[in-house]
Design an enzyme around this catalytic site. Structure first.
Site, PDB file in Angstrom:
ATOM      1  N   THR A   1      -6.960   6.421  10.367  1.00  0.00           N
ATOM      2  CA  THR A   1      -6.860   5.281   9.451  1.00  0.00           C
ATOM      3  C   THR A   1      -8.167   4.507   9.537  1.00  0.00           C
ATOM      4  OG1 THR A   1      -5.531   3.329   8.851  1.00  0.00           O
ATOM      5  CG2 THR A   1      -5.718   3.820  11.196  1.00  0.00           C
ATOM      6  N   THR A   2      -8.324   3.484   8.698  1.00  0.00           N
ATOM      7  CA  THR A   2      -9.586   2.732   8.691  1.00  0.00           C
ATOM      8  C   THR A   2      -9.867   2.165  10.086  1.00  0.00           C
ATOM      9  OG1 THR A   2      -9.007   2.129   6.437  1.00  0.00           O
ATOM     10  CG2 THR A   2     -10.859   0.952   7.422  1.00  0.00           C
TER      11      THR A   2
ATOM     12  N   GLU B   1      -8.784   0.283  -2.540  1.00  0.00           N
ATOM     13  CA  GLU B   1      -9.631   0.260  -1.343  1.00  0.00           C
ATOM     14  C   GLU B   1     -10.574   1.444  -1.470  1.00  0.00           C
ATOM     15  OE1 GLU B   1      -7.168   0.637   2.092  1.00  0.00           O
ATOM     16  OE2 GLU B   1      -6.190  -1.267   1.752  1.00  0.00           O
TER      17      GLU B   1
ATOM     18  N   ARG C   1      -9.662   7.947  -0.858  1.00  0.00           N
ATOM     19  CA  ARG C   1     -10.637   8.376   0.151  1.00  0.00           C
ATOM     20  C   ARG C   1     -11.546   9.471  -0.390  1.00  0.00           C
ATOM     21  NH1 ARG C   1     -10.302   7.513   5.495  1.00  0.00           N
ATOM     22  NH2 ARG C   1      -8.720   6.027   6.173  1.00  0.00           N
TER      23      ARG C   1
ATOM     24  N   GLY D   1       1.216  -1.507   4.329  1.00  0.00           N
ATOM     25  CA  GLY D   1       1.612  -0.186   3.879  1.00  0.00           C
ATOM     26  C   GLY D   1       2.557   0.531   4.816  1.00  0.00           C
TER      27      GLY D   1
ATOM     28  N   ARG E   1       3.352  18.752   2.204  1.00  0.00           N
ATOM     29  CA  ARG E   1       3.900  20.004   1.693  1.00  0.00           C
ATOM     30  C   ARG E   1       3.217  20.487   0.424  1.00  0.00           C
ATOM     31  NH1 ARG E   1       9.007  21.444   3.929  1.00  0.00           N
ATOM     32  NH2 ARG E   1       8.940  23.171   2.477  1.00  0.00           N
TER      33      ARG E   1
ATOM     34  N   HIS F   1      -3.693  -4.620   7.959  1.00  0.00           N
ATOM     35  CA  HIS F   1      -3.807  -3.478   8.860  1.00  0.00           C
ATOM     36  C   HIS F   1      -2.887  -3.655  10.058  1.00  0.00           C
ATOM     37  CE1 HIS F   1      -5.271   0.213  10.550  1.00  0.00           C
ATOM     38  NE2 HIS F   1      -5.853   0.436   9.397  1.00  0.00           N
ATOM     39  N   GLY F   2      -1.892  -2.769  10.107  1.00  0.00           N
ATOM     40  CA  GLY F   2      -0.965  -2.769  11.239  1.00  0.00           C
ATOM     41  C   GLY F   2       0.084  -3.864  11.164  1.00  0.00           C
TER      42      GLY F   2
ATOM     43  N   ARG G   1      -7.386  12.893   0.806  1.00  0.00           N
ATOM     44  CA  ARG G   1      -6.301  13.505   1.590  1.00  0.00           C
ATOM     45  C   ARG G   1      -4.924  12.951   1.260  1.00  0.00           C
ATOM     46  NH1 ARG G   1      -8.443  10.951   6.925  1.00  0.00           N
ATOM     47  NH2 ARG G   1      -7.127   9.128   7.133  1.00  0.00           N
ATOM     48  N   HIS G   2      -4.840  11.783   0.653  1.00  0.00           N
ATOM     49  CA  HIS G   2      -3.516  11.331   0.175  1.00  0.00           C
ATOM     50  C   HIS G   2      -3.586  10.953  -1.305  1.00  0.00           C
ATOM     51  CE1 HIS G   2      -5.269   7.560   1.563  1.00  0.00           C
ATOM     52  NE2 HIS G   2      -4.906   7.704   2.820  1.00  0.00           N
TER      53      HIS G   2
ATOM     54  N   GLU H   1     -10.833  -9.441   3.393  1.00  0.00           N
ATOM     55  CA  GLU H   1      -9.554  -9.083   4.009  1.00  0.00           C
ATOM     56  C   GLU H   1      -9.845  -8.974   5.495  1.00  0.00           C
ATOM     57  OE1 GLU H   1      -7.204  -5.767   2.415  1.00  0.00           O
ATOM     58  OE2 GLU H   1      -6.574  -5.350   4.487  1.00  0.00           O
TER      59      GLU H   1
ATOM     60  N   HIS I   1      -5.791   3.498  -1.357  1.00  0.00           N
ATOM     61  CA  HIS I   1      -7.119   3.824  -0.827  1.00  0.00           C
ATOM     62  C   HIS I   1      -7.460   5.225  -1.317  1.00  0.00           C
ATOM     63  CE1 HIS I   1      -9.840   4.116   3.025  1.00  0.00           C
ATOM     64  NE2 HIS I   1     -10.491   4.435   1.920  1.00  0.00           N
TER      65      HIS I   1
ATOM     66  N   ASN J   1       0.850  -1.194   0.000  1.00  0.00           N
ATOM     67  CA  ASN J   1       0.000   0.000   0.000  1.00  0.00           C
ATOM     68  C   ASN J   1       0.892   1.254   0.000  1.00  0.00           C
ATOM     69  OD1 ASN J   1      -1.451   2.269   1.097  1.00  0.00           O
ATOM     70  ND2 ASN J   1      -3.089   0.873   1.668  1.00  0.00           N
TER      71      ASN J   1
ATOM     72  N   ASP K   1      -0.191   4.485  -0.041  1.00  0.00           N
ATOM     73  CA  ASP K   1      -0.919   5.698   0.383  1.00  0.00           C
ATOM     74  C   ASP K   1      -0.017   6.724   1.068  1.00  0.00           C
ATOM     75  OD1 ASP K   1      -3.237   4.437  -0.407  1.00  0.00           O
ATOM     76  OD2 ASP K   1      -4.052   4.194   1.616  1.00  0.00           O
ATOM     77  N   HIS K   2       0.878   6.213   1.949  1.00  0.00           N
ATOM     78  CA  HIS K   2       1.585   7.178   2.793  1.00  0.00           C
ATOM     79  C   HIS K   2       2.762   7.854   2.106  1.00  0.00           C
ATOM     80  CE1 HIS K   2      -1.287   6.611   5.808  1.00  0.00           C
ATOM     81  NE2 HIS K   2      -1.004   5.329   5.973  1.00  0.00           N
TER      82      HIS K   2
END
Ligand code: PXP
Length: 238
Positions: free
Chosen positions: A99-100, A69, A44, A211, A17, A189-190, A48-49, A150, A42, A6, A8-9
């Protein structure tokens, strides 16, 4: 056992920035060169990302498997039907969440989701649902026409190793029930370099969606190597 990375980040960092770098497209290429079996993003509602531009470009350049996602909304379905990822994991989305937060509660959502899923499947998209480790949710996912679940591993990931045996047992029971229903089983997740191997004892899990841990490691060693290291971890179970 497959790894979908993933990215996303990478977009989160870019948006911090409001620059045009670092680019999640670049990260996806590096992840594939590092041995990833797939790329996940993902998109959203608040963008936002990941942006639509990212998703569109990823559709063109990802050579492995692209998973989107998304929340079960009409506008997301329209985008997905236009861009056509390989897979869609339907997730719950709450405005402002970091996060989700947990899996989709399928015992509340009903027939609308069945039509929603069949519309996406008609476009040859493989559709899954992110659910908490609960047998009732897995059965409902099958009834609604999903092809995989999932399993949400956030509780497992937040539990100390000595205590998370119970959580592994819970995940294993759901994974078995899902397989009996004909569903594929993924987990995510995590998950990180240390806690993922404890789930190899659940043979029904054939894919991991990871991710944050990879992005965080990539800051120090680069995205390709961070992916390679996770691929090595997962190879341990292959
Ligand atoms: N699976 C789902 C459904 C998610 O929402 C996320 C977070 O975007 C992940 C997997 C990946 O979680 P993490 O970033 O903690 O590895």
């Amino acid at each position: 056992m497959q790894l979908s990375v993933n990215v996303d980040h990478i977009a989160t960092l870019r948006e911090a920035r409001k620059e045009d770098f670092p680019d999640p497209i670049h990260a996806a290429v590096e992840a594939e060169l590092g041995g990833a079996d797939g790329i996940t993003v993902h998109l959203r509602g608040d963008r936002r990302h990941i942006k639509e531009r990212d998703f569109e470009l990823l559709r063109r350049i990802v050579k492995t498997e692209l998973t989107l996602e998304m929340a079960a909304t009409k506008s997301m379905s329209d985008i997905a039907q236009r861009i056509v990822p390989d897979c869609i994991t339907i997730v719950p989305e709450t405005p402002g969440e970091v996060t989700t937060q947990g899996g989709l509660n399928l015992l509340r959502l009903k027939e609308d989701l069945k039509i929603f899923i069949s519309t996406l499947r008609d476009r040859n998209i493989v559709v899954g649902i992110f659910v908490d480790p609960d047998i009732g949710q897995a059965k409902e996912a099958a009834r609604l026409g999903a092809q995989y679940i999932e399993i949400n591993t956030s509780t497992y990931s937040q539990t100390r190793v000595t205590k998370n045996k119970d959580e592994v047992i819970r995940i294993a029971r759901v994974a078995k029930a899902a397989k009996r229903e004909g569903l594929g089983v993924h987990a995510g997740h995590g998950l990180d370099y240390k806690n993922t191997p404890h789930l190899f004892s659940v043979p029904e899990i054939t894919g991991f969606s990871i991710g944050f841990a990879i992005v965080a490691r990539a800051v120090f060693v680069g995205f390709r190597q961070a992916t390679q290291e996770m691929v090595e971890v997962i190879k341990g179970a292959r």
